[in-house]
Design a protein around this motif. Structure first.
Motif, PDB file in Angstrom:
ATOM      1  N   ILE A   1       0.833  -1.206   0.000  1.00  0.00           N
ATOM      2  CA  ILE A   1       0.000   0.000   0.000  1.00  0.00           C
ATOM      3  C   ILE A   1       0.865   1.253   0.000  1.00  0.00           C
ATOM      4  O   ILE A   1       0.594   2.205  -0.736  1.00  0.00           O
ATOM      5  CB  ILE A   1      -0.958  -0.018   1.209  1.00  0.00           C
ATOM      6  N   GLN A   2       1.920   1.254   0.792  1.00  0.00           N
ATOM      7  CA  GLN A   2       2.772   2.439   0.903  1.00  0.00           C
ATOM      8  C   GLN A   2       3.584   2.717  -0.355  1.00  0.00           C
ATOM      9  O   GLN A   2       3.893   3.861  -0.649  1.00  0.00           O
ATOM     10  CB  GLN A   2       3.719   2.315   2.088  1.00  0.00           C
ATOM     11  N   THR A   3       3.944   1.669  -1.085  1.00  0.00           N
ATOM     12  CA  THR A   3       4.875   1.848  -2.206  1.00  0.00           C
ATOM     13  C   THR A   3       4.276   1.579  -3.583  1.00  0.00           C
ATOM     14  O   THR A   3       4.842   2.011  -4.579  1.00  0.00           O
ATOM     15  CB  THR A   3       6.087   0.913  -2.049  1.00  0.00           C
ATOM     16  N   GLY A   4       3.204   0.820  -3.644  1.00  0.00           N
ATOM     17  CA  GLY A   4       2.662   0.429  -4.940  1.00  0.00           C
ATOM     18  C   GLY A   4       3.378  -0.768  -5.536  1.00  0.00           C
ATOM     19  O   GLY A   4       3.057  -1.203  -6.643  1.00  0.00           O
ATOM     20  N   VAL A   5       4.342  -1.319  -4.815  1.00  0.00           N
ATOM     21  CA  VAL A   5       5.058  -2.525  -5.245  1.00  0.00           C
ATOM     22  C   VAL A   5       4.281  -3.722  -4.711  1.00  0.00           C
ATOM     23  O   VAL A   5       3.904  -3.750  -3.541  1.00  0.00           O
ATOM     24  CB  VAL A   5       6.503  -2.526  -4.692  1.00  0.00           C
ATOM     25  N   SER A   6       4.039  -4.715  -5.544  1.00  0.00           N
ATOM     26  CA  SER A   6       3.191  -5.833  -5.138  1.00  0.00           C
ATOM     27  C   SER A   6       3.758  -6.589  -3.944  1.00  0.00           C
ATOM     28  O   SER A   6       4.973  -6.664  -3.744  1.00  0.00           O
ATOM     29  CB  SER A   6       2.973  -6.794  -6.306  1.00  0.00           C
TER      30      SER A   6
ATOM     31  N   ARG B   1      14.833   2.351   2.442  1.00  0.00           N
ATOM     32  CA  ARG B   1      16.073   2.105   1.687  1.00  0.00           C
ATOM     33  C   ARG B   1      15.766   1.790   0.230  1.00  0.00           C
ATOM     34  O   ARG B   1      16.422   2.306  -0.680  1.00  0.00           O
ATOM     35  CB  ARG B   1      16.848   0.944   2.317  1.00  0.00           C
ATOM     36  N   MET B   2      14.738   0.982  -0.007  1.00  0.00           N
ATOM     37  CA  MET B   2      14.369   0.628  -1.375  1.00  0.00           C
ATOM     38  C   MET B   2      13.840   1.847  -2.126  1.00  0.00           C
ATOM     39  O   MET B   2      14.115   2.007  -3.317  1.00  0.00           O
ATOM     40  CB  MET B   2      13.339  -0.500  -1.387  1.00  0.00           C
ATOM     41  N   ILE B   3      13.116   2.716  -1.436  1.00  0.00           N
ATOM     42  CA  ILE B   3      12.635   3.941  -2.072  1.00  0.00           C
ATOM     43  C   ILE B   3      13.819   4.829  -2.435  1.00  0.00           C
ATOM     44  O   ILE B   3      13.896   5.344  -3.560  1.00  0.00           O
ATOM     45  CB  ILE B   3      11.645   4.680  -1.151  1.00  0.00           C
ATOM     46  N   CYS B   4      14.762   4.991  -1.523  1.00  0.00           N
ATOM     47  CA  CYS B   4      15.949   5.814  -1.780  1.00  0.00           C
ATOM     48  C   CYS B   4      16.787   5.234  -2.917  1.00  0.00           C
ATOM     49  O   CYS B   4      17.336   5.980  -3.737  1.00  0.00           O
ATOM     50  CB  CYS B   4      16.800   5.956  -0.529  1.00  0.00           C
TER      51      CYS B   4
END
Length: 69
Positions: A21-26, A57-60
């Motif tokens: 939900i926060q990232t849109g990544v499944s 970290r993955m977002i960055c």
């Protein structure tokens, strides 16, 4: 307690559904990254939890620098 130990109450965890939900990544991608060792995770019974620090970290890692016009 040694300085490099983290207390459990200091670690914020998200379910894979919350990370989705926060990232849109499944959620299946989060699970695959966890099982492949790309991200740290916590397995409690049947639940797979992702530390918020790993989500950040993955977002960055995917953030591109701004282009100056």
């Amino acid at each position: 307690m040694r300085a490099n130990q983290i207390r459990p109450q200091e670690v914020k965890l998200l379910s894979v559904a919350e990370a989705e939900i926060q990232t849109g990544v499944s959620r299946w991608t989060w699970r695959r990254w966890s099982y492949d060792g790309k991200i740290a995770s916590v397995k409690l019974g049947k639940r797979l939890l992702i530390p918020t620090a790993e989500v950040e970290r993955m977002i960055c890692a995917g953030t591109r620098p701004a282009v100056t016009a």
